[in-house]
Design an enzyme around this catalytic site. Sequence first.
Site, PDB file in Angstrom:
ATOM      1  CG  HIS A   1       2.464  -2.283 -15.434  1.00 44.79           C
ATOM      2  ND1 HIS A   1       1.938  -3.470 -14.968  1.00 44.79           N
ATOM      3  CD2 HIS A   1       3.587  -2.604 -16.121  1.00 44.79           C
ATOM      4  CE1 HIS A   1       2.712  -4.465 -15.378  1.00 44.79           C
ATOM      5  NE2 HIS A   1       3.709  -3.973 -16.077  1.00 44.79           N
TER       6      HIS A   1
ATOM      7  CG  MET B   1      -1.648  -7.996  -6.276  1.00 51.23           C
ATOM      8  SD  MET B   1      -0.715  -7.395  -7.689  1.00 51.23           S
ATOM      9  CE  MET B   1       0.143  -8.885  -8.127  1.00 51.23           C
TER      10      MET B   1
ATOM     11  CG  ASN C   1      -2.871  -0.598 -12.875  1.00 52.42           C
ATOM     12  OD1 ASN C   1      -2.822  -0.678 -11.643  1.00 52.42           O
ATOM     13  ND2 ASN C   1      -2.209  -1.426 -13.662  1.00 52.42           N
TER      14      ASN C   1
ATOM     15  CE  LYS D   1     -12.314 -11.865 -12.177  1.00 56.10           C
ATOM     16  NZ  LYS D   1     -11.393 -10.925 -11.508  1.00 56.10           N
TER      17      LYS D   1
ATOM     18  N   GLY E   1       0.787  -1.227   0.000  1.00 53.48           N
ATOM     19  CA  GLY E   1       0.000   0.000   0.000  1.00 53.48           C
ATOM     20  C   GLY E   1       0.817   1.274   0.000  1.00 53.48           C
ATOM     21  CB  SER E   2       4.357   2.162  -0.629  1.00 56.09           C
ATOM     22  OG  SER E   2       4.625   1.704  -1.934  1.00 56.09           O
ATOM     23  CG  ASN E   3       2.060   3.149  -5.895  1.00 52.97           C
ATOM     24  OD1 ASN E   3       2.311   4.192  -6.489  1.00 52.97           O
ATOM     25  ND2 ASN E   3       2.762   2.037  -6.053  1.00 52.97           N
TER      26      ASN E   3
HETATM   27  C1  GRF Z   1       3.704  -1.406  -7.421  1.00 60.39           C
HETATM   28  O1  GRF Z   1       4.973  -1.648  -7.964  1.00 60.39           O
HETATM   29  C2  GRF Z   1       2.677  -1.268  -8.516  1.00 60.39           C
HETATM   30  O2  GRF Z   1       3.186  -0.700  -9.679  1.00 60.39           O
HETATM   31  C3  GRF Z   1       2.336  -2.712  -8.779  1.00 60.39           C
HETATM   32  O3  GRF Z   1       2.308  -3.310  -7.510  1.00 60.39           O
HETATM   33  C4  GRF Z   1       3.182  -2.595  -6.631  1.00 60.39           C
HETATM   34  C5  GRF Z   1       2.379  -2.198  -5.427  1.00 60.39           C
HETATM   35  O4  GRF Z   1       3.181  -1.681  -4.400  1.00 60.39           O
HETATM   36  N1  GRF Z   1       1.117  -2.815  -9.541  1.00 60.39           N
HETATM   37  P1  GRF Z   1       2.498  -0.935  -3.165  1.00 60.39           P
HETATM   38  O5  GRF Z   1       1.486  -1.895  -2.565  1.00 60.39           O
HETATM   39  O6  GRF Z   1       1.858   0.301  -3.679  1.00 60.39           O
HETATM   40  O7  GRF Z   1       3.606  -0.631  -2.196  1.00 60.39           O
END
Ligand code: GRF
Length: 194
Positions: free
Chosen positions: A112, A93, A110, A68, A17-19
């Site tokens: 990537h 994911m 998204n 789903k 969850g850092s993003n």
């Molecule tokens: C990131 O590298 C994102 O690009 C990919 O999964 C990772 C998630 O990292 N889809 P975080 O959970 O945001 O730390």
Amino acid sequence: MADNNKIIAAVLASGSGSNAENILRHVQTHGGRVEIPLVICNKPEAPIIARAESLSVPCRVIERTGTKKEQETAIIAALDEYHVEWIFLAGFMAILSPDFVAAYDGRIINIHPSLLPQFPGKDGYGDAFRANVPVSGVTLHYVDAGLDTGPIIAQKTFPRLEADTLETFRARGMQLEYELYREFIDILVQRAAA
Ligand code: GRF
């Protein structure tokens, strides 16, 4: 009076969850009329849950326990509860169904970890690192019904350094992921202010 220009988004995440944290912090400090009232997570033990709570944003855990379709129906119900119209995927994911994508057409974003169309799939950094590319990058894109195939919004590149390990390579890319999402949010903030 209702604020029709408001942009209400949710973050969907599955892992560290850092993003997601970067997005939430940026919206909380520079968000203008962009709001993120909800995080949705599909993994009950994921660190994003505590991260969201520490930023006072509710995190709804919606696991896939049946089909789903059932899971996505529950996600849409939660999004509707908070009047969410935009979705920021941040390490979510799971592949969204074509019906789900159509319901939020052009409003699912998204991040990537590769220079798409190179290295789609779940291990962009690992695949790029093992392929020894001299330059890699990260991609912010709209989500369509394919796997990492939606229209590209922006990309940033970074070099692979001689001394790089996969960890240092990934760490350099992650900083660019955060920048791309912040810059996209800044554009939405301007749009909402117009
Ligand atoms: C990131 O590298 C994102 O690009 C990919 O999964 C990772 C998630 O990292 N889809 P975080 O959970 O945001 O730390």
